[in-house]
Scaffold this active site. Structure first.
Site, PDB file in Angstrom:
ATOM      1  N   GLY A  80    -111.567  51.087 -58.021  1.00 22.85           N
ATOM      2  CA  GLY A  80    -111.982  50.419 -59.260  1.00 22.85           C
ATOM      3  C   GLY A  80    -112.984  51.231 -60.054  1.00 22.85           C
ATOM      4  N   ASP A 137    -101.379  54.147 -52.111  1.00 21.46           N
ATOM      5  CA  ASP A 137    -102.554  53.351 -52.476  1.00 21.46           C
ATOM      6  C   ASP A 137    -102.276  51.878 -52.129  1.00 21.46           C
ATOM      7  OD1 ASP A 137    -105.023  52.805 -53.698  1.00 21.46           O
ATOM      8  OD2 ASP A 137    -104.121  52.528 -55.681  1.00 21.46           O
TER       9      ASP A 137
HETATM   10  P1  13P Z   1    -109.119  51.309 -61.674  1.00 24.62           P
HETATM   11  O1  13P Z   1    -107.827  50.846 -62.243  1.00 24.62           O
HETATM   12  O2  13P Z   1    -110.237  50.380 -61.937  1.00 24.62           O
HETATM   13  O3  13P Z   1    -109.419  52.719 -62.069  1.00 24.62           O
HETATM   14  O4  13P Z   1    -108.961  51.317 -60.076  1.00 24.62           O
HETATM   15  C1  13P Z   1    -108.028  52.178 -59.480  1.00 24.62           C
HETATM   16  C2  13P Z   1    -107.989  51.993 -58.015  1.00 24.62           C
HETATM   17  O5  13P Z   1    -108.979  51.701 -57.375  1.00 24.62           O
HETATM   18  C3  13P Z   1    -106.693  52.199 -57.334  1.00 24.62           C
HETATM   19  O6  13P Z   1    -106.738  51.840 -55.993  1.00 24.62           O
END
Ligand code: 13P
Length: 283
Positions: free
Chosen positions: A208, A81
């Site tokens: 997010g 990620d």
């Molecule tokens: P959140 O922490 O808002 O769930 O977002 C996670 C995310 O987008 C990881 O790349």
């Protein structure tokens, strides 16, 4: 079964559902994710962020993720990620990640295209999928913070050109979500999502997504979001599980007894998400 995100997301795109991508930092989180996915017979993505890698180390997080995927009864992808560093991406691939994200969203368009292309070239050579980002998603994901004022929505025409020029397998877009805890209710720009979907063929990714109302997530998925990233909601469940247990059992010293209820709490949250994403029974 360890698979690539490309194959998971293409099926999701074809059948109009989304695969949950949950951030992993330790064994209990991984077990909660796999347990939830197995109970609901759903494909799932385990993803390690910069903070997760810093905390556990690439070798540990990769070994845990691979062991979980190989033992799982459902298809599981192991994804990086918000990769920002070419060498780290190579290291992740060497350690068995089946998917990587190159986040060049802080760079001007042409530079983002250039670094993304470079990653696509080496990743595709060994069958690894690539996600990129265009537009800037606000908020904080571990070490990466984008100030609200610097967050910019994805432009549909730029997205079309970006995908065409880079050859990425999926694209993270900025349509009003932010990493971390929301202050107010997030408002998603569905018109923008629709416009992007019309000109971009690869599966789209929503970052997010914690704290986004389920109706908004469902609508976004109906309009073409195929991967939904969740981190903050898992952290909150973990913290709640530990705090409640410790408050009720202040003398307990066994880590397994302290972390067990947190694992259960995370699993329940993840199951709820998987149901919203529509991936139940898609394994
Ligand atoms: P959140 O922490 O808002 O769930 O977002 C996670 C995310 O987008 C990881 O790349």
């Amino acid at each position: 079964m360890l698979v690539t995100t490309k194959e998971l997301l293409l099926d999701a795109q074809k059948k109009n559902y989304a695969v949950g991508a949950f951030n992993i930092n330790n064994m209990e989180i991984i077990q909660a994710i796999i347990g939830a996915a197995e109970e609901l017979n759903s494909p799932v993505i385990l993803q390690a962020s910069q903070g997760g890698i810093k905390y556990a180390g690439i070798e540990y997080i990769a070994a845990l993720g691979k062991a979980a995927a190989q033992k799982a009864k459902v298809p599981v992808a192991l994804h990086l990620d918000h990769g920002t560093d070419f060498d780290q991406i190579v290291l992740c691939i060497r350690n068995g990640f089946t998917s990587v994200m190159i986040d060049g969203s802080k760079y001007p368009f042409e530079e983002n295209v250039a670094i993304t292309k470079k990653v696509v070239e080496i990743a595709h050579a060994v069958g690894v999928s690539v996600e990129a980002e265009l537009g800037k998603i606000g908020g904080t994901e571990d070490d990466i913070t984008v100030d609200e004022r610097d967050a910019t929505m994805t432009d549909p025409e730029e997205a079309r050109r970006f995908v065409e020029e880079t050859g990425v397998d999926s694209l993270a877009i900025a349509i009003g979500t932010a990493h971390g805890v929301y202050k107010g209710e997030p408002k998603l720009d569905f018109e923008r999502l629709k416009a992007i979907r019309e000109v971009v063929e690869v599966p789209l990714v929503l970052h997010g997504s914690s704290g986004v109302p389920s109706e908004s997530l469902e609508k976004a998925i109906a309009l073409g979001i195929c991967k939904v990233n969740i981190d903050t909601d898992i952290r909150a469940a973990f913290a709640r599980g530990v705090k409640e247990f410790v408050a009720e059992n202040p003398d307990e010293i066994d880590p397994r007894k302290i972390l067990g209820p947190a694992r259960e709490a995370m699993k329940e949250v993840i199951k709820d998400k998987i149901k919203i994403f529509g991936s139940v029974g898609r394994a």
